[in-house]
Design a protein around this motif. Structure first.
Motif, mmCIF file in Angstrom:
data_model
loop_
_atom_site.group_PDB
_atom_site.id
_atom_site.type_symbol
_atom_site.label_atom_id
_atom_site.label_comp_id
_atom_site.label_asym_id
_atom_site.label_seq_id
_atom_site.Cartn_x
_atom_site.Cartn_y
_atom_site.Cartn_z
ATOM 1 N N GLU A 1 -36.427 -74.867 -116.879
ATOM 2 C CA GLU A 1 -36.822 -75.751 -117.821
ATOM 3 C C GLU A 1 -38.394 -76.337 -117.921
ATOM 4 O O GLU A 1 -38.858 -76.476 -118.818
ATOM 5 N N PHE A 2 -38.892 -76.134 -116.396
ATOM 6 C CA PHE A 2 -40.361 -76.797 -116.284
ATOM 7 C C PHE A 2 -41.126 -75.778 -115.929
ATOM 8 O O PHE A 2 -40.840 -74.979 -115.086
ATOM 9 N N PRO A 3 -42.330 -75.785 -116.426
ATOM 10 C CA PRO A 3 -43.459 -74.766 -116.032
ATOM 11 C C PRO A 3 -43.936 -75.048 -114.621
ATOM 12 O O PRO A 3 -43.896 -76.130 -114.053
ATOM 13 N N LYS A 4 -44.429 -73.785 -114.101
ATOM 14 C CA LYS A 4 -45.008 -73.721 -112.841
ATOM 15 C C LYS A 4 -46.358 -74.256 -112.926
ATOM 16 O O LYS A 4 -47.141 -73.626 -113.819
ATOM 17 N N LEU A 5 -47.007 -75.266 -112.219
ATOM 18 C CA LEU A 5 -48.324 -75.552 -112.550
ATOM 19 C C LEU A 5 -49.294 -75.093 -111.579
ATOM 20 O O LEU A 5 -50.537 -75.241 -111.571
ATOM 21 N N CYS B 1 -39.852 -82.605 -111.523
ATOM 22 C CA CYS B 1 -39.821 -81.729 -112.319
ATOM 23 C C CYS B 1 -40.676 -80.069 -112.277
ATOM 24 O O CYS B 1 -40.111 -79.264 -112.296
ATOM 25 N N HIS B 2 -41.814 -80.412 -111.723
ATOM 26 C CA HIS B 2 -42.676 -79.381 -111.389
ATOM 27 C C HIS B 2 -42.839 -79.132 -109.983
ATOM 28 O O HIS B 2 -43.503 -78.070 -109.670
ATOM 29 N N ILE C 1 -49.798 -67.127 -117.276
ATOM 30 C CA ILE C 1 -48.500 -67.132 -117.672
ATOM 31 C C ILE C 1 -47.802 -65.953 -116.881
ATOM 32 O O ILE C 1 -46.504 -66.007 -116.900
ATOM 33 N N GLY C 2 -48.271 -64.966 -116.215
ATOM 34 C CA GLY C 2 -47.901 -64.086 -115.548
ATOM 35 C C GLY C 2 -47.022 -64.717 -114.390
ATOM 36 O O GLY C 2 -47.616 -65.258 -113.602
ATOM 37 N N GLY C 3 -45.767 -64.302 -114.246
ATOM 38 C CA GLY C 3 -44.888 -64.890 -113.079
ATOM 39 C C GLY C 3 -44.348 -66.264 -113.436
ATOM 40 O O GLY C 3 -43.493 -66.782 -112.735
ATOM 41 N N GLN C 4 -44.690 -66.751 -114.696
ATOM 42 C CA GLN C 4 -44.058 -68.074 -115.162
ATOM 43 C C GLN C 4 -42.623 -67.935 -115.700
ATOM 44 O O GLN C 4 -41.975 -66.684 -115.672
ATOM 45 N N PHE D 1 -49.611 -70.301 -106.117
ATOM 46 C CA PHE D 1 -48.529 -69.991 -107.075
ATOM 47 C C PHE D 1 -47.561 -68.964 -106.504
ATOM 48 O O PHE D 1 -47.976 -67.968 -105.754
ATOM 49 N N ARG D 2 -46.070 -69.274 -106.596
ATOM 50 C CA ARG D 2 -45.029 -68.452 -106.235
ATOM 51 C C ARG D 2 -44.417 -67.845 -107.530
ATOM 52 O O ARG D 2 -43.993 -68.326 -108.282
ATOM 53 N N PRO D 3 -44.945 -66.283 -107.939
ATOM 54 C CA PRO D 3 -44.377 -65.919 -109.048
ATOM 55 C C PRO D 3 -43.019 -65.572 -109.331
ATOM 56 O O PRO D 3 -42.498 -65.459 -108.265
ATOM 57 N N GLY D 4 -42.544 -65.507 -110.401
ATOM 58 C CA GLY D 4 -41.041 -65.162 -110.475
ATOM 59 C C GLY D 4 -40.734 -63.629 -110.751
ATOM 60 O O GLY D 4 -41.455 -63.078 -110.361
ATOM 61 N N VAL D 5 -39.639 -63.528 -110.949
ATOM 62 C CA VAL D 5 -38.806 -62.234 -110.937
ATOM 63 C C VAL D 5 -38.171 -61.983 -112.436
ATOM 64 O O VAL D 5 -37.678 -62.929 -112.828
ATOM 65 N N ALA D 6 -38.535 -60.816 -112.996
ATOM 66 C CA ALA D 6 -37.845 -60.526 -114.333
ATOM 67 C C ALA D 6 -36.739 -59.879 -114.253
ATOM 68 O O ALA D 6 -36.533 -58.880 -113.312
ATOM 69 N N PHE D 7 -35.813 -60.169 -115.166
ATOM 70 C CA PHE D 7 -34.484 -59.435 -115.020
ATOM 71 C C PHE D 7 -34.235 -59.094 -116.560
ATOM 72 O O PHE D 7 -33.724 -59.865 -117.468
ATOM 73 N N ALA D 8 -33.892 -57.862 -116.685
ATOM 74 C CA ALA D 8 -33.484 -57.278 -118.119
ATOM 75 C C ALA D 8 -33.166 -55.666 -118.098
ATOM 76 O O ALA D 8 -33.657 -55.083 -117.035
#
Length: 238
Positions: free
Chosen positions: A74-78, A63-64, A182-185, A133-140
């Motif tokens: 569905e699962f948080p980055k830890l 999951c992680h 939570i930045g990049g989650q 940690f590998r941050p995500g990308v926002a789409f909006a």
């Protein structure tokens, strides 16, 4: 169609990370006292602790991710999460002495946490906290990102919702022993958790329930999306 978030430098005028300036974890909580752990206690963990943590992480990898960078929203980055926060959450998934149910309910995690010893919880938290940690990308679209940025930096005054950055920091890094990163989650995970706080489905942070209860679906979605791209946005703008 949503467009990738344009990189912008977030003003570093506020300090503070979970969402909306709520102390979801306090260094003085009963769980912290019971488990006798402190992030500062593990500034330099011994190799055996990290090895033991890596072994426990093998059961969490589906999951992680083995390195804590979950590939499913569905699962948080830890990876890179604060030790004390991880420990607190794992303890919350267990039924505390004298309690009738766990403080945090999740069909999978309740069973997983119940099998772990306090030492295993400590070790796996140490292990994940030291992964990259590998941050995500926002789409909006720009309108929604503007709304999310406003909530993050200034809150929602007419709803008495404080700025997320006041507790979680302008770049979402959080604060050890108090507020999680939570930045990049994942946006989907953050939105789901805020909805759960609002609807009393996640009850281990009265402060976050209070804040989320005053937010609309749109506001929750917008600030979750902004937070998801926050660190990536900050890094790209350097």
């Amino acid at each position: 169609m949503p467009t990738p978030l344009v990189a912008v430098r977030v003003a570093l005028t506020l300090a503070g990370l979970t969402l909306a300036c709520a102390p979801s974890w306090s260094a003085q909580s009963p769980v912290a006292a019971a488990s006798s752990v402190s992030e500062t206690s593990f500034a330099v963990p011994i190799a055996a602790q990290l090895q033991a943590g890596a072994k426990v992480a093998q059961t969490c990898a589906a999951c992680h991710g083995l390195d804590g960078n979950a590939t499913s929203t569905e699962f948080p980055k830890l990876a890179g999460q604060h030790v004390d926060y991880l420990i607190k959450q794992l303890h919350d998934y267990r039924i505390a002495k004298g309690a009738s149910h766990p403080a945090r309910v999740n069909a999978i995690m309740n069973g997983m946490a119940a099998t772990l010893t306090d030492a295993q919880i400590r070790d796996v938290a140490l292990y994940y906290s030291r992964q990259t940690f590998r941050p995500g990308v926002a789409f909006a679209d720009k309108k929604e990102i503007k709304l999310g940025q406003s909530i993050w930096m200034a809150g929602i005054p007419d709803r008495a919702v404080p700025a997320c950055a006041a507790c979680h920091g302008p770049s979402g890094e959080g604060m050890p022993s108090r507020y999680p990163r939570i930045g990049g989650q994942w946006q989907g995970y953050l939105e789901t958790e805020l909805q759960m706080f609002r609807n009393d489905r996640r009850t281990n942070s009265p402060e976050m329930h209070d804040i989320a209860s005053r937010m609309t679906d749109r506001q929750i979605s917008a600030v979750a999306d902004f937070a998801a791209g926050l660190r990536a946005r900050s890094e790209r703008s350097r």
